[in-house]
Scaffold this motif. Structure first.
Motif, PDB file in Angstrom:
ATOM      1  N   UNK A  58      33.318 -25.341  24.014  1.00 22.00           N
ATOM      2  CA  UNK A  58      32.832 -26.537  23.454  1.00 22.00           C
ATOM      3  C   UNK A  58      32.684 -27.701  24.499  1.00 22.00           C
ATOM      4  N   UNK A  59      31.523 -28.002  24.848  1.00 24.28           N
ATOM      5  CA  UNK A  59      31.252 -28.956  25.748  1.00 24.28           C
ATOM      6  C   UNK A  59      31.910 -28.413  27.066  1.00 24.28           C
ATOM      7  N   UNK A  60      31.613 -27.267  27.381  1.00 26.23           N
ATOM      8  CA  UNK A  60      32.321 -26.873  28.672  1.00 26.23           C
ATOM      9  C   UNK A  60      34.034 -26.465  28.747  1.00 26.23           C
ATOM     10  N   UNK A  61      34.680 -26.823  27.632  1.00 30.38           N
ATOM     11  CA  UNK A  61      35.921 -26.877  27.581  1.00 30.38           C
ATOM     12  C   UNK A  61      36.376 -25.527  26.671  1.00 30.38           C
ATOM     13  N   UNK A  73      36.642 -20.481  -1.923  1.00 33.29           N
ATOM     14  CA  UNK A  73      35.688 -21.803  -1.789  1.00 33.29           C
ATOM     15  C   UNK A  73      34.948 -21.874  -0.346  1.00 33.29           C
ATOM     16  N   UNK A  74      35.387 -21.414   0.588  1.00 36.92           N
ATOM     17  CA  UNK A  74      34.754 -21.330   1.673  1.00 36.92           C
ATOM     18  C   UNK A  74      35.947 -21.240   2.901  1.00 36.92           C
ATOM     19  N   UNK A  75      35.592 -21.394   4.058  1.00 32.11           N
ATOM     20  CA  UNK A  75      36.047 -21.436   5.440  1.00 32.11           C
ATOM     21  C   UNK A  75      35.990 -22.562   6.081  1.00 32.11           C
ATOM     22  N   UNK A  76      36.784 -22.832   6.950  1.00 28.71           N
ATOM     23  CA  UNK A  76      36.926 -23.973   8.058  1.00 28.71           C
ATOM     24  C   UNK A  76      37.306 -23.438   9.337  1.00 28.71           C
ATOM     25  N   UNK A  77      36.612 -23.860  10.509  1.00 33.83           N
ATOM     26  CA  UNK A  77      37.162 -23.156  11.749  1.00 33.83           C
ATOM     27  C   UNK A  77      37.338 -24.445  12.536  1.00 33.83           C
ATOM     28  N   UNK A  78      38.372 -24.487  13.255  1.00 28.71           N
ATOM     29  CA  UNK A  78      38.652 -25.645  14.268  1.00 28.71           C
ATOM     30  C   UNK A  78      39.023 -25.203  15.535  1.00 28.71           C
ATOM     31  N   UNK A  79      38.275 -25.547  16.554  1.00 32.96           N
ATOM     32  CA  UNK A  79      38.232 -25.282  17.909  1.00 32.96           C
ATOM     33  C   UNK A  79      38.714 -26.525  18.699  1.00 32.96           C
ATOM     34  N   UNK A 113      35.523 -29.247  17.930  1.00 33.16           N
ATOM     35  CA  UNK A 113      34.385 -28.559  17.348  1.00 33.16           C
ATOM     36  C   UNK A 113      34.836 -28.140  15.783  1.00 33.16           C
ATOM     37  N   UNK A 114      34.171 -28.431  14.847  1.00 30.65           N
ATOM     38  CA  UNK A 114      34.696 -28.168  13.283  1.00 30.65           C
ATOM     39  C   UNK A 114      33.535 -27.477  12.547  1.00 30.65           C
ATOM     40  N   UNK A 115      33.732 -26.479  12.125  1.00 24.39           N
ATOM     41  CA  UNK A 115      32.708 -25.732  11.355  1.00 24.39           C
ATOM     42  C   UNK A 115      33.302 -25.387   9.912  1.00 24.39           C
ATOM     43  N   UNK A 116      32.579 -25.958   8.768  1.00 23.02           N
ATOM     44  CA  UNK A 116      32.770 -25.741   7.468  1.00 23.02           C
ATOM     45  C   UNK A 116      32.007 -25.072   6.603  1.00 23.02           C
ATOM     46  N   UNK A 122      26.398 -23.615   1.975  1.00 22.00           N
ATOM     47  CA  UNK A 122      26.167 -24.888   2.921  1.00 22.00           C
ATOM     48  C   UNK A 122      27.158 -24.862   4.265  1.00 22.00           C
ATOM     49  N   UNK A 123      26.567 -25.117   5.358  1.00 24.68           N
ATOM     50  CA  UNK A 123      27.550 -25.260   6.488  1.00 24.68           C
ATOM     51  C   UNK A 123      27.530 -26.502   7.184  1.00 24.68           C
ATOM     52  N   UNK A 124      28.553 -26.963   7.587  1.00 21.14           N
ATOM     53  CA  UNK A 124      28.570 -28.396   8.320  1.00 21.14           C
ATOM     54  C   UNK A 124      29.111 -28.080   9.680  1.00 21.14           C
ATOM     55  N   UNK A 125      28.479 -28.431  10.869  1.00 20.59           N
ATOM     56  CA  UNK A 125      29.161 -28.300  12.304  1.00 20.59           C
ATOM     57  C   UNK A 125      29.164 -29.803  12.882  1.00 20.59           C
ATOM     58  N   UNK A 126      30.454 -30.035  13.154  1.00 22.62           N
ATOM     59  CA  UNK A 126      30.546 -31.142  13.982  1.00 22.62           C
ATOM     60  C   UNK A 126      31.137 -30.948  15.242  1.00 22.62           C
ATOM     61  N   UNK A 127      30.313 -31.445  16.286  1.00 21.73           N
ATOM     62  CA  UNK A 127      30.836 -31.007  17.704  1.00 21.73           C
ATOM     63  C   UNK A 127      31.033 -31.951  18.651  1.00 21.73           C
ATOM     64  N   UNK A 128      31.890 -32.290  19.548  1.00 18.13           N
ATOM     65  CA  UNK A 128      32.150 -33.061  20.673  1.00 18.13           C
ATOM     66  C   UNK A 128      31.078 -33.058  21.543  1.00 18.13           C
ATOM     67  N   UNK A 129      30.649 -34.129  21.805  1.00 20.48           N
ATOM     68  CA  UNK A 129      29.571 -34.184  22.877  1.00 20.48           C
ATOM     69  C   UNK A 129      30.326 -34.581  24.384  1.00 20.48           C
ATOM     70  N   UNK A 130      30.990 -35.566  24.179  1.00 22.72           N
ATOM     71  CA  UNK A 130      31.678 -36.041  25.388  1.00 22.72           C
ATOM     72  C   UNK A 130      33.135 -36.739  24.770  1.00 22.72           C
ATOM     73  N   UNK A 131      33.927 -37.127  26.118  1.00 26.86           N
ATOM     74  CA  UNK A 131      35.187 -37.682  25.651  1.00 26.86           C
ATOM     75  C   UNK A 131      35.543 -38.367  26.902  1.00 26.86           C
ATOM     76  N   UNK A 132      36.162 -39.490  26.823  1.00 29.24           N
ATOM     77  CA  UNK A 132      36.775 -40.241  27.814  1.00 29.24           C
ATOM     78  C   UNK A 132      37.763 -40.942  27.215  1.00 29.24           C
TER      79      UNK A 132
END
Length: 170
Positions: A58-61, A73-79, A113-116, A122-132
């Protein structure tokens, strides 16, 4: 920061176990009681937590994978990466909303990154772009003084999402 037109801030107050969602240039604040896994589904059973033996970048990490299975009800993935965005789990021990306390207890880090997925509808993806790393003033985390909002603004969020809406005092 997210990709909305107007940035929002999400502040967790462990002292009262509330999550505050503030949006820039908006006079109302949503408040979620973090003791409930899901205010919308108060009787939802706890999910099954699975450590998945795979690595995803995720973002090279390089990230490990944690999966939550919510019955039918569904699944969630946490990276996550155990050396990036490290979090002290004890600070979130009462933050049950969306099972966050158990996720942090299992990973020791904020997910990059989180994928629900909800029943393949329906699927929702939240991804880190940068961190400092930054030194921030406590003022950044200050909750503004609030007052009761009018019923028109509070009825829908309370009924649908279980969150309370209050108005920022001027």
């Amino acid at each position: 920061m997210d990709n909305k037109e107007k940035p929002s801030s999400i502040i967790y107050s462990p002292e009262i176990n509330n999550i505050y969602i503030l949006q820039e240039d908006f006079e109302y604040v949503s408040i979620i009681d973090a003791k409930n896994i899901s205010p919308t589904f108060p009787d939802i059973p706890e999910p099954e937590i699975l450590e998945i033996d795979s690595v995803k970048k995720v973002s090279g990490i390089p990230c490990k994978t944690l999966k939550l299975r919510w019955n039918n009800m569904g699944e969630e993935w946490y990276f996550y990466n155990e050396e990036t965005a490290i979090i002290n789990p004890s600070l979130y021990k009462h933050h049950s909303y969306e099972y966050f306390n158990e996720i942090i207890k299992s990973t020791g880090a904020y997910p990059l990154e989180i994928i629900k997925s909800f029943n393949d509808m329906i699927a929702i993806r939240m991804t880190l772009i940068s961190i400092e790393e930054l030194q921030l003033s406590d003022e950044v985390f200050a909750i503004p003084e609030l007052k009761k909002a009018n019923k028109k603004m509070t009825n829908l969020p309370e009924k649908l999402l279980g969150s309370k809406v209050m108005k920022i005092k001027n």
